[in-house]
Design an enzyme around this catalytic site. Structure first.
Site, PDB file in Angstrom:
ATOM      1  N   LYS A 195       0.854  -1.190   0.000  1.00 56.26           N
ATOM      2  CA  LYS A 195       0.000   0.000   0.000  1.00 56.26           C
ATOM      3  C   LYS A 195       0.885   1.233   0.000  1.00 56.26           C
ATOM      4  O   LYS A 195       1.146   1.851   1.032  1.00 56.26           O
ATOM      5  CB  LYS A 195      -0.932  -0.003   1.212  1.00 56.26           C
ATOM      6  CG  LYS A 195      -2.108   0.970   1.055  1.00 56.26           C
ATOM      7  CD  LYS A 195      -2.976   0.591  -0.125  1.00 56.26           C
ATOM      8  CE  LYS A 195      -4.104   1.572  -0.351  1.00 56.26           C
ATOM      9  NZ  LYS A 195      -4.881   1.262  -1.551  1.00 56.26           N
ATOM     10  N   SER A 390      -7.973   0.208  -5.467  1.00 59.39           N
ATOM     11  CA  SER A 390      -8.362   0.438  -4.082  1.00 59.39           C
ATOM     12  C   SER A 390      -9.872   0.648  -4.003  1.00 59.39           C
ATOM     13  O   SER A 390     -10.633  -0.233  -4.371  1.00 59.39           O
ATOM     14  CB  SER A 390      -7.574   1.619  -3.502  1.00 59.39           C
ATOM     15  OG  SER A 390      -7.497   1.520  -2.097  1.00 59.39           O
TER      16      SER A 390
END
Length: 590
Positions: A195, A390
């Site tokens: 991430k 995402s």
């Protein structure tokens, strides 16, 4: 004294008269604007016309309402904008239009993402099946421009121009050094080693995890780029790669020698070729219709004899709570659109078109809920554009089927939160201090005036973990896999479309129109029309509510130029609130 009052009176009268005149002028302008809104510009297409395909304009998801274009205060710039869907629709119509003899393509530096360019490029290739020529000419071709132009029947370059062909590089911008100088600490809570949305604020370079994934998907994007050019120019991908590696295309003649272009010509020579194509002598002008005007002439929807419809819902931009805008995915506005399509008995299927790097995790969940409910009643097909990562992936995860392009960027299943700590900046650099009282240990949790305590960090991490677990659950249910399987390809990992097909995050490679055809097939429709949601925001409403912001945005962009991207990233870092499911940096392919 008499003269003094005379001058004062004259000044007051002058001010009053000027105010009245300005008011009248403003009223006249407003009436003109109101009367122009909604007017459809119709252009007569003459016989033996050339369709002018200007691909240097911004290519968006949908063509915006340009009734206020050209007026900065109202949010309109002088630059034209067109939706990729209108480009495709126009090329498809021109393919069988007897009045159109061919296409003249002009492109130097397209303002579009990689998957969008692939959609447009495929539409050009489809047009060529009509045996009508596509002539591309430019003084300079960027790599993206050449990718589009290479689909043409003939590619011409100015004798003193340039063609960029050097391979792809990805450059990320890191802000940690600037934040350190300012005395700002970015406190990060996240799930997933990949991430990397938070890395620009805590690192000065890419982590090993991020370097690995960026290397992989840039290579994938480059492979799609090479394969397209290879097929059109009949040059192997190995040869193309070797040209780029050795930087062999330095002069226009090099591009001709290596068969990347068909000729070195000045524009007047290209125009002469177009005249011959339209049976015009050199003294007569060519009848040209722009792609924007031609698309505006076409019917908005598919013609149909029945009531059956397919709803296309455009989800474009950052995901935020509330209404959002035409450039944002507002959870209320998009959810309302999905709900409207679900409850309309005439709408038999839904296509969710996603182009988003994500945003608010809560807003993503709100939209996911509506998609999930709709799936129980009618087919829902997701079409992913340049990016569906995402939160952008979250909202499409419940769809019956997910279509991607080979160069779509997707995945990034992960969650993060950024809580800035301004204590050093405020206390030590500006001399600002704070004091207060509270009734509970965590009453001032999330304060940006001090660092997080261990207890606060633990609480926020638990919240992030819970949201990530929910994210995994949603994807696992939609993809019919276990949470463990999704977690193994999650952790914030970004994938390109071809890899997403392999790991099960997507179902099929296909265009936007392929997704619509799939929805029609699943709903057993042969005759249908397309209805688009959400409705575009009324430009007059935007005029009345956002004029101040539009002025500021227009002149900020104008003043900063290419540096506006850096400004926007810094602004997002400071203003992002809540837990984010987002791929929050913008990758620039050079």
């Amino acid at each position: 004294m008499r003269d003094f009052f005379k001058y004062v009176f004259a000044t007051v009268v002058g001010i009053v008269i000027s105010t009245v005149i300005l008011f009248v002028l403003f009223f006249v302008v407003m009436v003109a604007i109101v009367s122009s809104v909604g007017e459809e510009k119709k252009v007569m297409v003459k016989n033996n016309s050339i369709l002018y395909l200007n691909l240097d304009q911004e290519i968006t998801e949908r063509t915006p309402d340009n009734s206020l274009a050209g007026i900065p205060i109202f949010g309109g710039g002088s630059e034209k904008t067109i939706g990729f869907n209108d480009v495709i629709k126009a090329l498809k119509a021109a393919k069988t239009d007897d009045k159109i003899n061919g296409v003249y393509m002009n492109v130097s530096a397209p303002n579009a993402g990689m998957a969008t360019m692939l959609e447009v490029r495929n539409a050009i290739l489809d047009f060529k099946t009509s045996r009508k020529p596509v002539i591309a000419y430019s003084e300079v071709y960027s790599q993206g421009a050449y990718y589009l132009a290479s689909a043409a029947s003939k590619v011409y370059l100015n004798p003193q121009g340039g063609l960029e062909f050097k391979g792809f590089s990805a450059e990320l911008t890191f802000f940690k050094g600037a934040l350190d100088k300012l005395g700002i600490e970015a406190q990060i809570i996240r799930v997933g080693n990949y991430k990397s949305a938070v890395e620009p604020f805590i690192n000065t370079k890419m982590s090993d995890y991020n370097r690995k994934q960026v290397t992989a998907y840039v290579a994938g994007l480059y492979q799609t780029f090479l394969e397209g050019i290879s097929a059109s120019r009949n040059i192997s991908t190995a040869e193309l790669s070797a040209m780029a590696d050795a930087y062999k295309i330095q002069q226009p003649q090099d591009a001709l020698t290596y068969k990347l272009v068909d000729g070195i010509k000045y524009k007047d020579e290209v125009l002469d070729e177009l005249r011959a194509l339209t049976n015009k002598d050199k003294k007569r002008s060519i009848d040209i219709v722009s792609i924007n005007d031609y698309a505006a002439n076409l019917p908005s929807h598919h013609t149909t004899t029945g009531k059956n419809s397919i709803a296309v819902i455009y989800a474009n931009g950052d995901i935020v709570g509330g209404e959002g805008s035409d450039e944002q995915i507002g959870s209320e506005r998009i959810s309302r659109a999905i709900r409207k399509a679900r409850l309309d008995d005439n709408i038999k299927a839904i296509v969710l078109r996603v182009n988003s790097g994500g945003g608010s995790a809560l807003a993503s969940e709100v939209i996911w809920r509506e998609v999930s409910l709709s799936k129980k009643i009618k087919p829902v097909i997701a079409s992913f554009g340049d990016v569906a990562a995402s939160g952008g992936y979250y909202i499409g995860a419940a769809a019956d089927s997910i279509f991607v392009q080979p160069n779509t960027i997707t995945g990034s299943i992960g969650v993060f939160g950024i809580i800035p700590n301004f204590q050093n900046l405020l206390n030590n650099k500006l001399g600002i201090t704070f004091d207060g009282v509270k009734t509970g240990q965590y009453a001032d949790i999330m304060s940006v005036n001090r660092p997080l305590t261990a207890g606060e960090r633990f609480i926020i991490q638990n919240s992030v973990n819970h949201i990530y677990d929910t994210f995994l659950t949603r994807v696992a249910e939609g993809r019919k896999k276990t949470k463990a399987q999704i977690d193994s390809i999650g952790g914030g990992h970004v994938w390109i479309g071809t890899d997403a097909i392999k790991n099960g995050l997507a179902d099929r490679l296909g265009s936007f129109n392929d997704a619509i055809k799939s929805a029609a097939k699943k709903a057993k429709l042969s005759d249908y029309k397309i209805v688009e949601y959400p409705e575009k925001i009324d430009p007059l409403k935007s005029l009345l509510t956002d004029a101040k912001d539009n002025i500021s945005l227009y002149y900020t962009k104008k003043e900063l130029g290419e540096n506006y991207l850096l400004y926007k990233q810094m602004q997002k870092a400071i203003t992002n609130a809540g837990i984010q499911a987002k791929m929050d940096y913008e990758l620039r392919i050079k």
